[in-house]
Design an enzyme around this catalytic site. Structure first.
Site, PDB file in Angstrom:
ATOM      1  N   CYS A 140      17.913 -36.407  -1.122  1.00  0.00           N
ATOM      2  CA  CYS A 140      18.245 -37.793  -1.435  1.00  0.00           C
ATOM      3  C   CYS A 140      17.374 -38.307  -2.575  1.00  0.00           C
ATOM      4  O   CYS A 140      16.150 -38.336  -2.472  1.00  0.00           O
ATOM      5  CB  CYS A 140      18.052 -38.663  -0.210  1.00  0.00           C
ATOM      6  N   ARG A 158      24.494 -27.087  -8.927  1.00  0.00           N
ATOM      7  CA  ARG A 158      25.551 -27.790  -8.189  1.00  0.00           C
ATOM      8  C   ARG A 158      24.935 -28.642  -7.060  1.00  0.00           C
ATOM      9  O   ARG A 158      24.927 -29.867  -7.128  1.00  0.00           O
ATOM     10  CB  ARG A 158      26.561 -26.776  -7.612  1.00  0.00           C
ATOM     11  N   HIS A 199      21.792 -21.185   4.214  1.00  0.00           N
ATOM     12  CA  HIS A 199      21.595 -22.262   3.243  1.00  0.00           C
ATOM     13  C   HIS A 199      20.730 -23.339   3.910  1.00  0.00           C
ATOM     14  O   HIS A 199      21.225 -24.155   4.674  1.00  0.00           O
ATOM     15  CB  HIS A 199      22.979 -22.820   2.871  1.00  0.00           C
ATOM     16  N   HIS A 207      17.814 -26.488   3.930  1.00  0.00           N
ATOM     17  CA  HIS A 207      17.148 -27.577   3.208  1.00  0.00           C
ATOM     18  C   HIS A 207      15.740 -27.679   3.785  1.00  0.00           C
ATOM     19  O   HIS A 207      15.511 -27.369   4.955  1.00  0.00           O
ATOM     20  CB  HIS A 207      17.928 -28.887   3.362  1.00  0.00           C
TER      21      HIS A 207
END
Lengths: 303, 303
Positions: A240, A15, A207, A209
């Site tokens: 990205c 996802r 969570h 990054h």
């Protein structure tokens, strides 16, 4: 430094990873990959999003994916659900857990959801309540907790207030998102210290990054505070797509390697996960950021 | 989790980075890059190696580099020195600090230096003693502390024993190397717990490679034990040049960003360091592993 005996990993690659990849995978490829992930020992996979295809065209085949994957007993198959319309499709897709989402910062919430925070909360309440009635567990993603691309710092009181409202909805888990990948270990501990006074640590996930390389360091800081649930994406997929080398989600493979070395149980087979990472790297058509994937390739582990 | 107010960074890119890069830089390029690094606020740069050019052809211009760089007051310019012959050249190059090196594991020491550990120690003693007489400070690198590619685990007693011998030589600093980039935060704390009982924390540095993404997490674990000196390479230069994506040294840029976010002083200007990282990436002709470099490029920070 506190180290847990075991942790839970929530694999969000299909996802959060795929929704941001430039390469468009076929429905069949997505199914193949999710089936590979199901065989690694992962107990949780967020397989798709039931957001309107207009917003996330890469996941417009959500229902087909949800209907066609092989369900491994013991694995929770989750999906992003934005509203009641999305929940209907998720139920048709026999999803086990519905993930709702919003931002801790007003501007990001408006840019992402096109609604104010106060307009968003009742929608989330309706979805989580309907999902619970249908015997689904529920998870809420709270984005921009550790920084907002528009507002920079997000006040801790605001994070606490929204978290309280979300837990009042009886969500099963709150996932705190470092949306821009700028959280640092000290900040992680400050935010957690405030939240853990109010909410049980078993219901909080992190969570991260890996945009600036701190994902694993932040997880160590979170483990030290008693957190044992972490989101990750196989291969470090996501981020990205127009930025080569710019990292997406924390790589599940790197987390699993670190845990294995530290004696922390994850239940996941690193070799199988790396095969799934290599597979999706080929489909994504770009070098993925997972250090373990690149190291395994350079050591000819796949030949 | 203990967080220091400030840390010292030892930039090893021009030596440990360049010695492993496939691309061969001209002497003039090396000088330009070191001069750029001198202007970032770094207080320590290991500029080259006086190992025989037969062994490290990439650094065969060591003397020319040492003689031609601009020395910024307050910056320590160090070099790797294998033996007395190397020390003579290092002195001719007006080096401030001599770094000797050996491995904690017998097999790696033999493969790397072509001598046993017991044959190596007297050579290091001679170099450090002569260097001290010439008013140079001395540093010892101990490789394979956290794992050996030939022997796997290295017994802690052996690490302690060699460290004792090195400190008996009155070295100013011991840099513990994670040569294969497989150290984990728990292991870092176990090794440090043993060493810090015997040696002052001010004299111990940690040298991580980011092969499996754990470099910053390991530094957090080391800071928690009181360590405040870390080696890094601008851009994450180094590692195996034949392995695209496989990481070399911990990226100084990633360490500096994390410290800045955590409120830890480094004295280094991240913007200037990233410019130096971008410069060397172009010369290296491959995408370097520094997350901050790749993120800065993707955010168009250099345009």
């Amino acid at each position: 430094m506190k180290v847990p005996k075991k942790i839970s990993i929530k694999e969000v690659g299909p996802r959060d990873g795929l929704q941001n990849e430039k390469a468009r995978l076929s429905t069949s490829d997505k199914i193949t990959w999710i089936n590979m992930l199901s065989m690694t020992g992962l107990s949780y996979i967020e397989i798709t999003s039931f957001v309107h295809p207009k917003w996330i065209p890469a996941l417009s085949d959500a229902l087909a994916v949800a209907k066609s994957i092989e369900r491994k007993p013991g694995v929770t198959y989750a999906a992003l659900v934005p509203n009641q319309k999305g929940l209907e499709r998720a139920l048709e897709g026999r999803i086990d857990e519905a993930s709702v989402f919003m931002s801790a910062s007003e501007t990001h919430n408006r840019k992402n959801i096109n609604k104010s925070i106060s307009e968003t909360l009742p929608i989330l309440k309706a979805v989580t309540s309907e999902a619970a009635k249908a015997n689904l567990t529920t998870r809420a993603y709270l984005s921009t907790v550790f920084g907002c691309p528009y507002e920079n710092d997000v006040p801790l009181e605001q994070i606490i207030r929204i978290s309280e409202t979300l837990f009042d909805m009886e969500i099963d888990e709150l996932s705190l998102g470092d949306t821009i990948g700028a959280a640092n270990p000290v900040q992680v501990q400050i935010v957690l210290e405030a939240l853990l006074k109010r909410f049980p640590k078993e219901k909080i996930a992190l969570h991260f990054h890996d945009t600036r390389g701190m994902a694993l360091a932040n997880m160590i800081a979170a483990m030290d505070m008693g957190i044992t649930t972490f989101d990750g994406a196989c291969g470090g997929l996501g981020g990205c797509p127009y930025a080569p080398g710019s990292s997406g989600n924390a790589a599940t493979d790197d987390l699993i390697y670190m845990c294995a070395q530290m004696g922390i149980e994850t239940g996941v087979d690193l070799g199988k996960l790396l095969l799934a990472a290599k597979w999706i790297e080929e489909k994504a058509g770009r070098q993925l950021p997972s250090r373990n994937l690149q190291t395994a390739k350079s050591l000819d582990c796949f030949s």
